[in-house]
Design a protein around this motif. Structure first.
Motif, PDB file in Angstrom:
ATOM      1  N   SER A 130      56.487  38.643  25.879  1.00 54.25           N
ATOM      2  CA  SER A 130      55.525  38.381  24.809  1.00 54.25           C
ATOM      3  C   SER A 130      55.817  37.051  24.134  1.00 54.25           C
ATOM      4  O   SER A 130      56.969  36.675  23.911  1.00 54.25           O
TER       5      SER A 130
ATOM      6  N   LEU B  78      54.312  36.525  21.194  1.00 52.44           N
ATOM      7  CA  LEU B  78      53.987  36.791  19.801  1.00 52.44           C
ATOM      8  C   LEU B  78      55.218  36.577  18.928  1.00 52.44           C
ATOM      9  O   LEU B  78      56.365  36.792  19.360  1.00 52.44           O
TER      10      LEU B  78
ATOM     11  N   ASP C 181      54.012  39.150  14.113  1.00 53.62           N
ATOM     12  CA  ASP C 181      52.811  39.600  14.810  1.00 53.62           C
ATOM     13  C   ASP C 181      53.103  40.805  15.703  1.00 53.62           C
ATOM     14  O   ASP C 181      52.268  41.703  15.862  1.00 53.62           O
ATOM     15  N   ALA C 182      54.287  40.827  16.284  1.00 59.32           N
ATOM     16  CA  ALA C 182      54.654  41.965  17.129  1.00 59.32           C
ATOM     17  C   ALA C 182      54.765  43.237  16.292  1.00 59.32           C
ATOM     18  O   ALA C 182      54.334  44.319  16.715  1.00 59.32           O
TER      19      ALA C 182
ATOM     20  N   LEU D   9      51.300  44.338  15.441  1.00 61.18           N
ATOM     21  CA  LEU D   9      50.657  44.954  16.590  1.00 61.18           C
ATOM     22  C   LEU D   9      51.158  46.385  16.793  1.00 61.18           C
ATOM     23  O   LEU D   9      50.374  47.300  17.070  1.00 61.18           O
TER      24      LEU D   9
ATOM     25  N   GLU E 266      49.478  48.624  14.287  1.00 60.56           N
ATOM     26  CA  GLU E 266      48.089  48.907  14.666  1.00 60.56           C
ATOM     27  C   GLU E 266      48.038  49.944  15.785  1.00 60.56           C
ATOM     28  O   GLU E 266      47.233  50.884  15.738  1.00 60.56           O
TER      29      GLU E 266
ATOM     30  N   GLU F  12      42.392  46.269  21.013  1.00 54.56           N
ATOM     31  CA  GLU F  12      43.566  45.571  20.480  1.00 54.56           C
ATOM     32  C   GLU F  12      44.512  45.175  21.612  1.00 54.56           C
ATOM     33  O   GLU F  12      45.095  44.086  21.604  1.00 54.56           O
TER      34      GLU F  12
ATOM     35  N   ALA G  97      43.046  42.182  23.453  1.00 52.06           N
ATOM     36  CA  ALA G  97      43.100  40.958  22.645  1.00 52.06           C
ATOM     37  C   ALA G  97      44.491  40.344  22.649  1.00 52.06           C
ATOM     38  O   ALA G  97      44.640  39.123  22.487  1.00 52.06           O
ATOM     39  N   ASN G  98      45.528  41.172  22.844  1.00 53.05           N
ATOM     40  CA  ASN G  98      46.900  40.668  22.812  1.00 53.05           C
ATOM     41  C   ASN G  98      47.549  40.666  24.194  1.00 53.05           C
ATOM     42  O   ASN G  98      48.773  40.542  24.294  1.00 53.05           O
ATOM     43  N   ASP G  99      46.730  40.845  25.232  1.00 54.27           N
ATOM     44  CA  ASP G  99      47.204  40.762  26.612  1.00 54.27           C
ATOM     45  C   ASP G  99      48.322  41.766  26.898  1.00 54.27           C
ATOM     46  O   ASP G  99      49.346  41.438  27.498  1.00 54.27           O
ATOM     47  N   VAL G 100      48.110  43.010  26.435  1.00 56.06           N
ATOM     48  CA  VAL G 100      49.067  44.093  26.692  1.00 56.06           C
ATOM     49  C   VAL G 100      48.424  45.036  27.708  1.00 56.06           C
ATOM     50  O   VAL G 100      47.335  45.578  27.469  1.00 56.06           O
TER      51      VAL G 100
ATOM     52  N   LEU H  44      57.380  44.722  24.030  1.00 54.65           N
ATOM     53  CA  LEU H  44      56.733  43.610  24.722  1.00 54.65           C
ATOM     54  C   LEU H  44      57.729  42.764  25.499  1.00 54.65           C
ATOM     55  O   LEU H  44      57.418  41.641  25.899  1.00 54.65           O
TER      56      LEU H  44
END
Length: 661
Positions: free
Chosen positions: A510, A512, A516-517, A520, A523, A539, A542-545, A608
């Protein structure tokens, strides 16, 4: 019901209306109707019961439509005390109306000559409260004042046990007088319940209360404890009141646990034995008092301190409301105490802040910030009204225990600090309103030392703290903190990473930031809690997970157990678990009770970075074991299993079971 009551009563009179809640006001309105006659008496400056639902706004709104007469004369206190109250409270209480002295000049409870040598109102400064109280008492005794005419007012009894112990060490006994309600004295209520149960052991609800109060076996369930609880009267023994009390004392260590309260209860029991009452008759009398909500505290406790040499009485300000005393000493005026803010009221809403795994309250939501500000302001306003009640208990003299002023620093050499909020403590308000400040040495003026008190003639409010185990340990420890403490003291449960173990997860590294992590992860937890799959998918994209492996897992039997509808499921399961001397608090991401009487503890992880299975278990295994043990003790289920749900498959696996070491 309303029609019957309206026909029966033509007039309704309500006293102390400033302590009314909205619900009580609705009842009054329902009883009076549009044609009924209602007469209310109240003083907004004495509204001090917010903790039980009272709201001063009720009184203000209610009297808007009623013809009112304002009463401004005080017939209790000397004019110098009234001047001090006006000076302190005018800037503190919004809309404060100054009182006028209404007492006749020749109406004195104490000889006026005493106050030719003593000030009537003063702040007495000393290094600690006990020293200031001692010099005040020495000076009053030198002037011939009987201690039965003196009362020590504090904001609460429980938090001032060290003060009472310090006074006892100085030869000053303290008799704590309970308020008029037995519920205000938990020790007395426990003794009464114990006595009634001992005489009527077939009352299972009473027995359950005894188990709650005394804890026969800390690890057994209630039903098991009830089977262990056997009354001294159960075998049909014909005991006297004294014999029963001695047996209960030996069984439950009452004298060590309750101290002076037990001594007073013992005097009460022996008094009734001398009148020929059997234990059962006394139990029925106590039961009658409890059932009718009568004043058990006043019925049992000795009337202190007239019959106790070298003893003053201590009251909370709430208990003293409606009473008056010739001499009042106000202690406990330090920085304002704050009640635990676990529940907030704002308008028609009640706010319950969440706790995280470390037992910290979460105030981040804007609505919570608004409610918290409202609560803090309401607390400050009620604190001012409570101070008014405390000061107006005094008839002849009022002495405030104070600390010496701090040294004045040079602004030119002192590093400036950001401005603080206005000081809303009693100490600050009293300093601003009472100008006369007397150091303890000057107030004493060579008054003789206190005569030593004969052993056994004074009673402490509390037994020595070492002899009194608390009923409930309110100190809380979060699961994360306890796991770290256990790991530091006993590394045995930690799962070490074998040599050569490498991360096998397929997640991308990651980019991020840490903040931000964390956001996330929060969320993702929220969407999992509410099973909001569309937002979770959005979500993640949007965060490429990559959550494809997770979506496949939700269709497996394990996934259906966790997110299916066939089981009892508790998202964000918060708990408090009494473990020995600790109270462990935590919040489990998801608790599932299966139909097979098996509990699953699930902890969500959004990692991540690639990790090995061993690393993941080493980092979180001990915490999961604590969760499992807590659930096992709280639910008494035969099987508790714990799992880590690794959404991004950082280890290559979604679903990992933690070994139940």
């Amino acid at each position: 019901v309303v029609a019957a009551l309206r026909n029966r009563y033509a007039h309704i009179f309500v006293d102390e209306f400033q302590d009314t809640s909205y619900l009580q006001a609705e009842l009054v309105n329902a009883l009076t109707g549009s044609e009924g006659m209602v007469f209310v008496v109240g003083d907004v400056k004495q509204s001090i019961y917010r903790f039980r639902g009272a709201d001063v706004a009720v009184f203000r709104e209610f009297i808007k439509t009623l013809p009112a007469r304002r009463l401004s004369k005080n017939f209790r206190s000397h004019s110098e005390i009234i001047d001090a109250v006006n000076g302190v409270c005018t800037p503190v209480i919004e809309g404060y109306e100054s009182m006028l002295a209404g007492r006749r000049s020749d109406d004195f409870a104490l000889s006026p000559q005493i106050f030719n040598r003593l000030p009537r109102v003063a702040r007495v400064t000393a290094d600690n409260d006990a020293a200031a109280i001692e010099v005040i008492l020495r000076r009053l005794r030198a002037q011939g004042v009987d201690w039965s005419q003196i009362v020590l007012l504090v904001r609460r009894i429980k938090g001032n046990a060290p003060l009472f112990e310090q006074l006892a060490a100085r030869g000053i006994g303290v008799a704590v007088t309970s308020s008029s309600s037995a519920s205000a004295n938990e020790d007395l209520k426990a003794l009464v319940n114990l006595w009634i149960w001992a005489c009527e052991p077939w009352q299972k609800l009473r027995a359950a209360q005894v188990v709650t109060d005394f804890g026969i076996s800390a690890r057994a369930q209630l039903g098991e404890q009830l089977t262990l609880l056997e009354s001294p009267c159960k075998a049909g023994a014909r005991l006297t009141c004294e014999e029963l009390l001695n047996r209960l004392n030996a069984r439950f260590y009452l004298s060590q646990r309750f101290g002076a309260v037990f001594e007073q209860f013992e005097v009460f029991v022996l008094k009734h034995q001398s009148e020929g009452l059997a234990p059962m008759v006394l139990a029925r009398r106590l039961h009658h008092l409890v059932a009718n909500g009568q004043d058990i505290a006043g019925f049992i406790l000795l009337p202190p301190p007239a019959n106790l040499a070298g003893t003053i009485r201590a009251l909370t300000v709430h208990s003293a409301k409606g009473l008056e005393f010739p001499e009042v000493i106000m202690g406990d005026v330090k920085a304002q105490r704050k009640r635990p803010s676990g529940i907030l009221r704002h308008g028609d809403d009640i706010w319950l802040p969440e706790r995280d795994e470390d037992s910290e309250l979460d105030w981040s939501a804007p609505e919570m910030q608004t409610a918290k500000c409202f609560e803090e302001q309401a607390e400050i306003e009620e604190s001012g009204r409570l101070l008014y009640v405390a000061m107006t208990r005094a008839q002849e003299a009022l002495y405030v225990v104070d600390r010496p002023a701090t040294q004045i620093t040079d602004d030119a050499t002192t590093k400036k600090k950001p401005p603080k909020k206005p000081d809303s403590s009693w100490a600050a308000w009293l300093k601003a309103g009472i100008s006369l400040s007397i150091p303890q040495e000057l107030f004493l003026e060579d008054a003789p030392a206190l005569a030593p008190v004969p052993p056994g003639t004074h009673r402490h409010s509390e037994p020595p703290l070492a002899l009194r185990p608390p009923h409930y340990n309110k100190a809380r420890t979060g699961v994360t903190a306890w796991a770290a403490e256990l790991a530091a003291t006993d590394p045995e449960p930690q799962i070490s990473r074998p040599a050569g173990a490498v991360p096998v997860g397929k997640v991308r590294v990651s980019k991020l930031s840490r903040e931000d992590a964390i956001r996330l992860g929060t969320e993702f937890h929220k969407y999992l809690e509410n099973e909001n799959w569309p937002l979770l998918r959005k979500e993640a994209q949007a965060n490429d997970v990559d959550l494809e492996q997770f979506w496949e897992w939700t269709r497996t039997p394990a996934g259906q157990t966790v997110f299916g509808a066939a089981n009892r499921i508790y998202p964000e399961f918060a708990f408090e678990w009494r473990n020995g001397a600790r109270t462990i608090t935590g919040r489990i991401d998801r608790l599932v009770i299966t139909n097979a009487n098996e509990a699953w503890v699930i902890d969500y992880k959004v990692l991540l970075q690639p990790k090995s299975r061993e690393e993941l278990l080493a980092g979180y295994g001990l915490q999961l074991r604590i969760y499992s043990e807590a659930v096992k003790q709280l639910t008494k289920l035969p099987m508790v299993r714990s799992f880590i749900l690794d959404l991004a498959a950082a280890t290559g696996e979604i679903w990992l079971e933690v070994p139940s070491a």
